[in-house]
Design an enzyme around this catalytic site. Structure first.
Site, short mmCIF file in Angstrom:
data_model
loop_
_atom_site.label_atom_id
_atom_site.label_comp_id
_atom_site.label_asym_id
_atom_site.label_seq_id
_atom_site.Cartn_x
_atom_site.Cartn_y
_atom_site.Cartn_z
N GLU A 267 5.43 -6.30 -31.20
CA GLU A 267 6.87 -6.28 -31.49
C GLU A 267 7.50 -7.65 -31.28
OE1 GLU A 267 8.87 -2.97 -29.63
OE2 GLU A 267 7.17 -1.64 -29.94
N GLU A 372 1.93 2.26 -32.56
CA GLU A 372 2.78 3.20 -31.83
C GLU A 372 3.64 3.91 -32.85
OE1 GLU A 372 5.42 1.82 -28.81
OE2 GLU A 372 3.95 0.47 -27.92
#
Length: 663
Positions: A267, A372
């Site tokens: 991220e 995820e």
């Protein structure tokens, strides 16, 4: 883990704030534009000002529909003279109007135009408009079961034809973060008893400066699984260096002896993580880690894994093809933006489209994984149950996305109730009996792989292909799985009509259909009709669909370069291919168009386009003459199968010719 996930939620909060800021800036720009044009100036008398005044007057009287042509004129005018912001503002008025009256096709068109001109103006303010366009876009697709492994593998290969480290040939690895699952926890071996199937990958979190997570390796080994390690430099990228700590970590990873998917500093495109903000430094550190692990721990596959938002900050962080084994992504959907019921609802957002941009950018050369992902079934902030919505999107996650995106090779579910975190969404699978049961049903599909190995594939060999011009024929039987998305979100029923006659109505997920070959003549037309919960038909799409005749010889299904065909009501099968499988030799004289086949003491002679054939010199008549189709000789199936003593039977349900030779 909780900290990491909370950071992810802060990221989505930041995006939300950014988009709200964009809305404020749009308003400010609009006010500035009005001020600019409305200032005392001779231009007031021109046609542009007339359109502007007329539009404002009509809106003030509640006649927005009549303002549309004026907004259209103004948007096109400003686009033509290069005033991109004003063009975007007026396209924005058009998209908002058409969205408000439910004319979604027009709204989507103008949302895309508004974004186009914000981009030209150097601003990303159109991102939220594209998101809204995706929410209201109607999608009707069908995926058809296929057992052609050559075809399935070809669809799932990168452009260069070489699989990445630990990449399956086709199919999608099942992954799970289970640490906070009250029924599984860190005892990975319990997963099968809870969810009905072992998983291929388990997710663990590690932090730079801490020892290699050997305890997770031990549990993964016990479960016969691989490990995905999310390795996070909590103090930023400066401490990340090639030093004794890193080398020891790499040596411990090698000693683990299992496949490890290493997701370093994920991220990174989001301002909520400390390693964001310096793409060149990030790339330098990622490449250094790649080189160390290539030398020290060949059982590590390097996973570069941004969040799916903000999209405009993803590509600058890409380390390069030579340093990345897999491309991952954190991709979540939720009923309310950042779990906040005071913000506009997000339930119209589909996880399917959220992957499109990243997939189109990288899938031609790298396998993708959802590193995820999650779908909440309960919002603690709102006190609302979203079980039906969760099931809808779990089905999209585990059925539609692997079929639509054949290079999506792994999905790791974030199995956590975030009751105490700022998002307050419950992603936990086992907290809801309905969700747990449905998840177990979905993952029973063999296409979802439970073991990591190079070039793995589903145990039954079956996959799915889009029903389109290139894939519209099946043999024996097939299963169709639809991807249907409508602005109303929830589907009332899906109706299937074959050649104008309704043959099935489905009211429950996955709204699929099973068909036997005998039900589907060549050249059939299948229409899928979609109804909302109010019973109104809101979408439809027509597909070409045909079944083909199958041939089975002594229990073995045979495939032919030229498939069998029905000609004038007769089942015609490939003569040479079947005769040779029966042990005969075949000769063809092009000048006379005569075929001669011999096996032992039996000789068969026939001529193309003639109904008379000769068995050891004795004339016989065929119901349909042998014919050349695409350069191959086809002849009636019963004659072909019985010519050398075989027994032929016909199964009309599956449209299968069975030849038994007695050998």
């Amino acid at each position: 883990m909780k900290t990491s996930r909370t950071q992810g939620q802060w990221g989505r909060s930041s995006i939300s704030n950014k988009l709200k800021h964009a809305g404020v800036m749009t308003l400010v720009s609009s006010m500035l534009a009005v001020s600019l044009v409305s200032a005392p100036h001779a231009a007031r008398a021109d046609i542009v000002w007339d359109h502007w005044q007329l539009a404002d007057s009509l809106v003030s009287k509640g006649n927005k529909a009549e303002a549309v042509p004026h907004w259209q004129y103004l948007a096109d005018h400003y686009a033509s003279i290069g005033e991109w912001e004003n063009a975007a503002l007026f396209y924005g008025k058009l998209d908002a109007y058409f969205d408000s009256i439910g004319d979604y096709d027009q709204a989507i068109r103008y949302y895309e135009l508004e974004n186009e001109y914000w981009v030209k103006a150097g601003k990303d303010w159109g991102a939220v408009k594209l998101q809204r366009a995706d929410q209201i876009r109607t999608t009707v697709e069908l995926y058809m079961q296929d057992s052609d492994q050559t075809e399935l593998q070809a669809r799932a290969l990168p452009t260069n034809g070489k699989l990445a480290k630990f990449e399956p040939a086709y199919g999608t690895y099942l992954g799970l973060y289970s640490e906070q699952d009250p029924k599984v926890g860190n005892l990975f071996t319990k997963t099968e008893s809870v969810y009905g199937k072992k998983h291929a990958i388990y997710l663990a979190y590690a932090h730079w400066g801490q020892p290699f997570p050997s305890s997770y390796v031990k549990r993964a080994k016990e479960a016969g699984a691989a490990l995905q390690i999310a390795w996070e430099p909590d103090d930023g990228l400066d401490p990340v260096a090639d030093n004794a700590y890193l080398r020891k970590w790499a040596q411990d990873a090698k000693a683990a002896g299992i496949p490890i998917f290493l997701r370093f500093a994920g991220e990174m495109n989001g301002a909520w993580v400390k390693w964001h903000g310096n793409p060149s430094q990030y790339i330098e550190k990622f490449r250094m880690l790649h080189d160390v692990f290539a030398a020290e721990a060949p059982n590590i596959a390097m996973v570069w894994s941004p969040g799916d938002v903000p999209a405009n900050d993803i590509d600058p962080y890409y380390p390069g093809d030579a340093y990345v084994d897999w491309v991952g992504v954190s991709l979540y959907i939720e009923p309310y933006e950042n779990g906040d019921p005071s913000l506009p609802p997000m339930i119209a957002t589909s996880n399917v489209e959220r992957l499109t941009r990243l997939y189109n950018t990288y899938a031609d050369r790298k396998p993708l994984m959802l590193a995820e992902t999650g779908v909440p079934h309960y919002s603690h902030s709102a006190g609302e149950d979203f079980t039906e919505w969760a099931k809808l999107n779990l089905q999209r996650l585990y059925e539609i996305m692997p079929y639509k995106y054949p290079r999506l090779k792994a999905i790791t579910y974030f199995n956590v109730d975030q009751k105490m975190d700022n998002a307050k969404n419950d992603y936990s699978l086992s907290d809801s009996a309905a969700v747990q049961s449905y998840y177990s049903k979905l993952i029973a599909n063999p296409y979802l792989l439970d073991n990591v190995s190079q070039a793995a594939k589903p145990a039954d060999g079956i996959g799915y292909v889009p029903l389109d011009a290139n894939h519209q024929t099946f043999a024996k039987k097939t299963k169709l799985v639809p991807f249907v998305k409508i602005p109303d979100i929830y589907i009332g029923k899906v109706e299937y009509a074959l050649n104008g006659r309704v043959i099935a109505t489905q009211t429950e997920l996955p709204y699929g259909l099973e068909l036997q070959a005998g039900e589907v003549p060549e050249g059939s037309v299948l229409q899928l009709r979609v109804f909302n919960k109010s019973g109104k038909q809101v979408a439809s799409r027509t597909f070409g669909l045909s079944s083909q005749v199958s041939v089975q010889i002594d229990g073995k299904n045979e495939a032919f370069e030229q498939p069998p065909a029905i000609i004038n009501g007769s089942t015609m099968t490939p003569l040479r291919a079947i005769f040779e499988k029966l042990g005969a030799t075949v000769e063809y004289e092009a000048q006379t168009r005569k075929v001669t086949a011999r096996k032992g003491s039996t000789t068969i002679q026939l001529t193309i386009d003639q109904t008379t054939v000769y068995l050891n010199g004795k004339a016989m008549q065929l119901d349909e003459p042998a014919q050349l189709v695409n350069g191959f000789t086809l002849a009636p199936a019963r004659f072909v199968g019985e010519a050398f003593g075989g027994k032929v039977t016909w199964d009309g349900t599956s449209r299968t010719v069975t030849i038994a030779t007695g050998n």
